[in-house]
Design a protein around this motif. Structure first.
Motif, PDB file in Angstrom:
ATOM      1  N   THR A 151     -69.490  -3.031  -9.250  1.00 50.23           N
ATOM      2  CA  THR A 151     -70.036  -3.995  -8.676  1.00 50.23           C
ATOM      3  C   THR A 151     -69.548  -5.430  -8.796  1.00 50.23           C
ATOM      4  O   THR A 151     -69.755  -6.438  -8.624  1.00 50.23           O
ATOM      5  N   GLY A 152     -68.498  -5.272  -9.956  1.00 49.28           N
ATOM      6  CA  GLY A 152     -67.652  -6.615 -10.346  1.00 49.28           C
ATOM      7  C   GLY A 152     -68.436  -7.370 -11.361  1.00 49.28           C
ATOM      8  O   GLY A 152     -68.339  -8.718 -11.178  1.00 49.28           O
ATOM      9  N   CYS A 153     -69.367  -7.135 -12.132  1.00 46.06           N
ATOM     10  CA  CYS A 153     -70.514  -7.952 -12.604  1.00 46.06           C
ATOM     11  C   CYS A 153     -69.606  -8.829 -13.692  1.00 46.06           C
ATOM     12  O   CYS A 153     -70.120  -9.667 -14.583  1.00 46.06           O
ATOM     13  N   GLY A 154     -68.457  -8.129 -14.165  1.00 47.35           N
ATOM     14  CA  GLY A 154     -67.614  -8.771 -15.311  1.00 47.35           C
ATOM     15  C   GLY A 154     -68.204  -8.410 -16.720  1.00 47.35           C
ATOM     16  O   GLY A 154     -67.346  -9.022 -17.825  1.00 47.35           O
ATOM     17  N   THR A 155     -69.092  -7.696 -16.896  1.00 46.85           N
ATOM     18  CA  THR A 155     -69.723  -7.673 -18.233  1.00 46.85           C
ATOM     19  C   THR A 155     -68.533  -6.825 -19.261  1.00 46.85           C
ATOM     20  O   THR A 155     -68.450  -7.183 -20.292  1.00 46.85           O
ATOM     21  N   CYS A 156     -67.727  -5.837 -18.566  1.00 49.57           N
ATOM     22  CA  CYS A 156     -66.687  -5.199 -19.424  1.00 49.57           C
ATOM     23  C   CYS A 156     -65.740  -6.231 -19.871  1.00 49.57           C
ATOM     24  O   CYS A 156     -65.227  -6.096 -20.907  1.00 49.57           O
ATOM     25  N   ILE A 157     -65.178  -7.177 -19.109  1.00 48.99           N
ATOM     26  CA  ILE A 157     -64.252  -8.111 -19.239  1.00 48.99           C
ATOM     27  C   ILE A 157     -64.734  -9.029 -20.418  1.00 48.99           C
ATOM     28  O   ILE A 157     -63.892  -9.042 -21.532  1.00 48.99           O
ATOM     29  N   SER A 158     -65.612  -9.502 -20.543  1.00 48.23           N
ATOM     30  CA  SER A 158     -66.188 -10.109 -21.677  1.00 48.23           C
ATOM     31  C   SER A 158     -66.526  -9.365 -22.848  1.00 48.23           C
ATOM     32  O   SER A 158     -66.460  -9.825 -23.992  1.00 48.23           O
ATOM     33  N   SER A 159     -66.672  -8.126 -22.770  1.00 44.77           N
ATOM     34  CA  SER A 159     -66.977  -7.398 -23.780  1.00 44.77           C
ATOM     35  C   SER A 159     -65.815  -6.625 -24.805  1.00 44.77           C
ATOM     36  O   SER A 159     -66.058  -6.322 -25.654  1.00 44.77           O
ATOM     37  N   CYS A 160     -64.831  -6.824 -23.923  1.00 44.24           N
ATOM     38  CA  CYS A 160     -63.455  -5.922 -24.534  1.00 44.24           C
ATOM     39  C   CYS A 160     -62.924  -7.109 -25.432  1.00 44.24           C
ATOM     40  O   CYS A 160     -62.277  -8.191 -25.380  1.00 44.24           O
ATOM     41  N   LYS A 161     -62.841  -6.649 -26.743  1.00 42.33           N
ATOM     42  CA  LYS A 161     -62.361  -7.603 -27.980  1.00 42.33           C
ATOM     43  C   LYS A 161     -60.896  -7.539 -27.774  1.00 42.33           C
ATOM     44  O   LYS A 161     -60.197  -8.186 -28.485  1.00 42.33           O
ATOM     45  N   PHE A 162     -60.289  -6.685 -27.084  1.00 38.06           N
ATOM     46  CA  PHE A 162     -58.715  -6.595 -26.911  1.00 38.06           C
ATOM     47  C   PHE A 162     -58.175  -7.220 -25.580  1.00 38.06           C
ATOM     48  O   PHE A 162     -56.862  -7.166 -25.374  1.00 38.06           O
ATOM     49  N   ALA A 163     -58.944  -7.849 -24.992  1.00 40.33           N
ATOM     50  CA  ALA A 163     -58.596  -8.336 -23.698  1.00 40.33           C
ATOM     51  C   ALA A 163     -57.824  -7.450 -22.826  1.00 40.33           C
ATOM     52  O   ALA A 163     -56.689  -7.888 -22.283  1.00 40.33           O
ATOM     53  N   ALA A 164     -58.390  -6.464 -22.701  1.00 41.86           N
ATOM     54  CA  ALA A 164     -57.607  -5.329 -21.759  1.00 41.86           C
ATOM     55  C   ALA A 164     -57.871  -5.278 -20.850  1.00 41.86           C
ATOM     56  O   ALA A 164     -57.163  -4.634 -19.722  1.00 41.86           O
ATOM     57  N   ILE A 165     -59.027  -5.864 -20.106  1.00 43.40           N
ATOM     58  CA  ILE A 165     -59.490  -5.767 -18.728  1.00 43.40           C
ATOM     59  C   ILE A 165     -59.237  -7.224 -18.236  1.00 43.40           C
ATOM     60  O   ILE A 165     -59.714  -8.477 -18.610  1.00 43.40           O
ATOM     61  N   GLY A 166     -58.575  -7.349 -17.056  1.00 39.55           N
ATOM     62  CA  GLY A 166     -58.020  -8.285 -16.487  1.00 39.55           C
ATOM     63  C   GLY A 166     -59.135  -8.940 -15.285  1.00 39.55           C
ATOM     64  O   GLY A 166     -60.085  -8.063 -15.017  1.00 39.55           O
ATOM     65  N   PRO A 167     -59.099 -10.072 -14.995  1.00 39.20           N
ATOM     66  CA  PRO A 167     -60.117 -10.637 -14.054  1.00 39.20           C
ATOM     67  C   PRO A 167     -60.162  -9.645 -12.545  1.00 39.20           C
ATOM     68  O   PRO A 167     -61.112  -9.766 -11.913  1.00 39.20           O
ATOM     69  N   GLU A 168     -59.190  -9.021 -12.421  1.00 44.69           N
ATOM     70  CA  GLU A 168     -58.722  -8.120 -11.332  1.00 44.69           C
ATOM     71  C   GLU A 168     -59.768  -6.868 -11.447  1.00 44.69           C
ATOM     72  O   GLU A 168     -59.657  -5.943 -10.703  1.00 44.69           O
ATOM     73  N   LEU A 169     -60.116  -6.705 -12.798  1.00 43.39           N
ATOM     74  CA  LEU A 169     -60.644  -5.386 -13.041  1.00 43.39           C
ATOM     75  C   LEU A 169     -59.778  -4.228 -13.208  1.00 43.39           C
ATOM     76  O   LEU A 169     -60.025  -3.155 -12.891  1.00 43.39           O
ATOM     77  N   VAL A 170     -58.615  -4.711 -13.646  1.00 46.56           N
ATOM     78  CA  VAL A 170     -57.583  -3.642 -14.063  1.00 46.56           C
ATOM     79  C   VAL A 170     -57.425  -3.429 -15.314  1.00 46.56           C
ATOM     80  O   VAL A 170     -57.457  -4.666 -16.133  1.00 46.56           O
ATOM     81  N   VAL A 171     -57.306  -2.321 -16.061  1.00 48.29           N
ATOM     82  CA  VAL A 171     -57.350  -2.121 -17.334  1.00 48.29           C
ATOM     83  C   VAL A 171     -55.691  -2.144 -17.858  1.00 48.29           C
ATOM     84  O   VAL A 171     -54.987  -1.269 -17.111  1.00 48.29           O
ATOM     85  N   ASP A 172     -55.420  -2.956 -18.625  1.00 48.26           N
ATOM     86  CA  ASP A 172     -53.891  -2.888 -19.163  1.00 48.26           C
ATOM     87  C   ASP A 172     -54.006  -1.805 -20.441  1.00 48.26           C
ATOM     88  O   ASP A 172     -54.499  -1.861 -21.357  1.00 48.26           O
ATOM     89  N   THR A 173     -53.378  -0.622 -20.043  1.00 48.40           N
ATOM     90  CA  THR A 173     -53.172   0.450 -20.707  1.00 48.40           C
ATOM     91  C   THR A 173     -52.682   0.397 -22.284  1.00 48.40           C
ATOM     92  O   THR A 173     -52.750   1.249 -23.068  1.00 48.40           O
ATOM     93  N   TYR A 174     -51.588  -0.638 -22.120  1.00 50.47           N
ATOM     94  CA  TYR A 174     -50.990  -0.964 -23.314  1.00 50.47           C
ATOM     95  C   TYR A 174     -51.842  -1.744 -24.317  1.00 50.47           C
ATOM     96  O   TYR A 174     -51.614  -1.657 -25.616  1.00 50.47           O
TER      97      TYR A 174
END
Ligand code: SF4
Ligand code: SF4
Length: 299
Positions: free
Chosen positions: A70-93
């Motif tokens: 739903t684009g709530c953004g909770t995962c973005i702020s919860s990721c300690k490795f900044a692996a999820i970008g604002p477009e909700l794409v996971v940087d697998t590296y």
């Protein structure tokens, strides 16, 4: 019972591969496991013909289902490795596979998926079977890949009635080194007489000590600093570690590498005699046990 020898060094560039590749040529009934998975180089000398290829999967990484999200953004702020970008794409590296985003997502939109992180191979060489690997650029989990290489090498040893697994270990003291030495019968540390060389030696000996694995040392290019070579000898003596060889610098080593051959194949000179002598000492320890008392656990 299949004997396992791991050759390691505190860091790269000590001549470890010079020794290991020559040992491979001298071993009569061994499986070779190249566990230097971050910078494998034995294949340059052994020129393997690959017969089997396996995918290697490292850490699971997060994947977001855009249909459920739903684009709530909770995962973005919860990721300690900044692996999820604002477009909700996971940087697998960047994703460390911790699973927090999967846990906190209110929509169950995140799944953890296996990601291919490299390959490992079974190959034929002029000296017998070789198991080797290639870790993808920027990939981690090299310890897991080392374990997979060793596991396949053990299977091959069993299937082909080999009496030895010769492991070319990675440099350093990290998890890949631990995976390369765990459960082996002996660790040979190749070191060189530099200030960092003695420091690195002490660190890898501590690792071997922790896992209670018998350890021996070989000093390569011992004549480039005889004073430090002497210090290494003293350190080994004080800690009950046998020094199986002290080899001087020799241009023949480079010539053999350029020719794509092991040193003992390329030359019958002094350096080859010295390497053969180290190998004989190892065989004594592993199979004939004449010098079993020489290789002590470091207390
Ligand atoms: S927490 Fe779940 S729903 Fe919210 S943005 Fe991330 S993936 Fe989408
Ligand atoms: S699994 Fe962990 S590291 Fe990977 S994106 Fe989710 S929260 Fe970030």
């Amino acid at each position: 019972m299949v004997k396992k020898l791991t050759v390691i060094s505190g860091k790269g560039g000590t001549g470890k591969t010079t020794f290991t590749s020559s040992f491979v040529a001298l071993a009569e009934n061994a499986v070779i496991a190249d566990c230097d998975v971050d910078a494998a180089d034995m294949h340059l000398i052994l020129q393997p013909e690959i017969s089997e290829t396996y995918d290697f999967y490292g850490l699971d990484v997060a994947s977001i289902d855009r249909e459920l999200c739903t684009g709530c953004g909770t995962c973005i702020s919860s990721c300690k490795f900044a692996a999820i970008g604002p477009e909700l794409v996971v940087d697998t590296y960047k994703c460390e596979g911790c699973g927090v985003c999967e846990y906190i997502c209110p929509m169950d939109a995140v799944s953890m998926l296996a990601k291919k992180a490299g390959e490992y191979y079974c190959s034929n060489t002029r000296f017998g079977p070789l198991v080797h690997a290639k870790l993808g650029v920027g990939e981690e989990a090299s310890g897991k890949l080392v374990s997979d290489v060793r596991h396949r090498a053990s299977e091959l040893a069993e299937q082909n009635s080999k009496d030895m697994i010769l492991i070319d270990g990675p440099p350093g003291t990290g998890c890949a080194v631990i995976a390369a030495i765990t459960g082996t019968d002996m660790v040979l540390v190749v070191t060189e007489p530099t200030k960092s060389g003695i420091h690195d030696l002490e660190r890898v000996v501590q690792v071997a000590k922790h896992f209670r694995i018998p350890v021996a040392v070989c000093i390569n290019k011992c004549d480039i600093n005889e004073q430090i070579s002497e210090s290494i000898n003293d350190y080994c003596e004080d800690n009950g570690i046998p020094v199986l060889g002290m080899l001087p610098y020799d241009d023949v080593v480079i010539e053999a590498m350029v020719a794509g051959k092991t040193v003992v194949e390329y030359s019958d000179g002094k350096i080859s005699e010295d390497i053969r002598s180290v190998w004989d000492e190892i065989m004594n320890v592993l199979f004939r046990q004449e010098k079993k008392d020489l290789v002590k656990l470091v207390q």
